[in-house]
Design a protein around this motif. Structure first.
Motif, short mmCIF file in Angstrom:
data_model
loop_
_atom_site.label_atom_id
_atom_site.label_comp_id
_atom_site.label_asym_id
_atom_site.label_seq_id
_atom_site.Cartn_x
_atom_site.Cartn_y
_atom_site.Cartn_z
N ASP A 73 5.08 5.59 0.25
CA ASP A 73 6.09 4.52 -0.20
C ASP A 73 6.78 4.98 -1.37
O ASP A 73 6.14 5.09 -2.27
CB ASP A 73 5.22 3.37 -0.42
N ASN A 74 8.01 5.49 -1.18
CA ASN A 74 8.65 5.99 -2.45
C ASN A 74 9.02 5.02 -3.61
O ASN A 74 9.08 5.28 -4.53
CB ASN A 74 10.00 6.84 -1.99
N ALA A 75 9.19 3.76 -3.02
CA ALA A 75 9.31 2.57 -4.22
C ALA A 75 8.11 2.52 -4.88
O ALA A 75 8.21 1.98 -6.04
CB ALA A 75 9.92 1.44 -3.29
N GLU A 76 7.01 2.73 -4.24
CA GLU A 76 5.59 2.36 -5.00
C GLU A 76 5.06 3.62 -5.44
O GLU A 76 3.98 3.74 -6.04
CB GLU A 76 4.76 1.66 -4.07
N ASN A 77 5.62 4.89 -5.23
CA ASN A 77 5.13 6.05 -5.70
C ASN A 77 3.60 6.22 -5.17
O ASN A 77 2.62 6.55 -5.89
CB ASN A 77 5.28 6.25 -7.32
N THR A 78 3.52 5.90 -3.79
CA THR A 78 2.01 5.97 -3.28
C THR A 78 2.14 6.36 -1.77
O THR A 78 3.09 6.23 -1.15
CB THR A 78 1.34 4.50 -3.23
N VAL A 79 0.98 7.40 -1.67
CA VAL A 79 0.76 7.91 -0.39
C VAL A 79 -0.43 7.36 0.37
O VAL A 79 -1.33 7.15 -0.57
CB VAL A 79 0.98 9.31 -0.58
N TYR A 80 -0.39 7.13 1.50
CA TYR A 80 -1.54 6.38 2.18
C TYR A 80 -2.30 7.42 3.26
O TYR A 80 -1.47 8.04 3.70
CB TYR A 80 -1.24 5.28 2.84
N LEU A 81 -3.45 7.44 3.63
CA LEU A 81 -3.92 7.93 4.69
C LEU A 81 -4.72 6.68 5.58
O LEU A 81 -5.85 6.40 4.89
CB LEU A 81 -4.92 9.19 4.45
N GLN A 82 -4.38 6.44 6.54
CA GLN A 82 -5.06 5.34 7.48
C GLN A 82 -6.03 6.19 8.38
O GLN A 82 -5.47 7.17 9.09
CB GLN A 82 -4.12 4.55 8.42
N MET A 83 -7.22 5.92 8.29
CA MET A 83 -8.29 6.81 9.19
C MET A 83 -9.19 5.84 9.96
O MET A 83 -9.57 4.84 9.72
CB MET A 83 -9.11 7.29 8.14
N ASN A 84 -8.80 6.00 11.25
CA ASN A 84 -9.33 5.29 12.46
C ASN A 84 -10.20 6.28 13.43
O ASN A 84 -10.50 7.21 12.82
CB ASN A 84 -8.31 4.74 13.43
#
Length: 118
Positions: A73-84
């Protein structure tokens, strides 16, 4: 510059976790963002990466394809990793990584522990 990971913890096999990495102090949108992991006694390995810009192309190590999803999310300066569908072999310290394509600068987060165990 800061990369602050969160969301790690203990989860049973088959469970899910979502890691977050909040970035500050650099031009986040122009950096390739990645997640690495390092298990005890093993080398650090690249788990997933997402390119900069609007395309957001993704790449994954074979062992997590179909189970993990990286997003940014470039607006929030955040990267995520969804691990299932987590497996015991996913147990490791997970690190957020930033690479500047234009200036070739590299930044690392402090890591967050993920433990998959029953």
């Amino acid at each position: 510059v800061q990369l602050v990971e969160s969301g790690g913890g203990l989860v049973q096999p088959g469970g899910s976790l979502r890691l977050s990495c909040a970035a500050s102090g650099f031009a986040f949108s122009s950096y390739v963002m990645s997640w690495y992991r390092q298990a005890p006694g093993k080398e650090r390995e690249l788990v997933a990466a997402v390119t900069s810009g609007g395309g957001g192309e993704t790449n994954y190590v074979d062992s997590v394809k179909g189970r993990f999803i990286i997003s940014r999310d470039n607006a929030e300066n955040t990267v995520y990793l969804q691990m299932n569908s987590l497996k015991p072999e996913d147990t490791a310290v997970y690190y957020c990584h930033a690479y500047g394509i234009l200036n070739r600068r590299v930044y690392w987060g402090q890591g967050t522990q993920v433990t998959v165990s029953s």
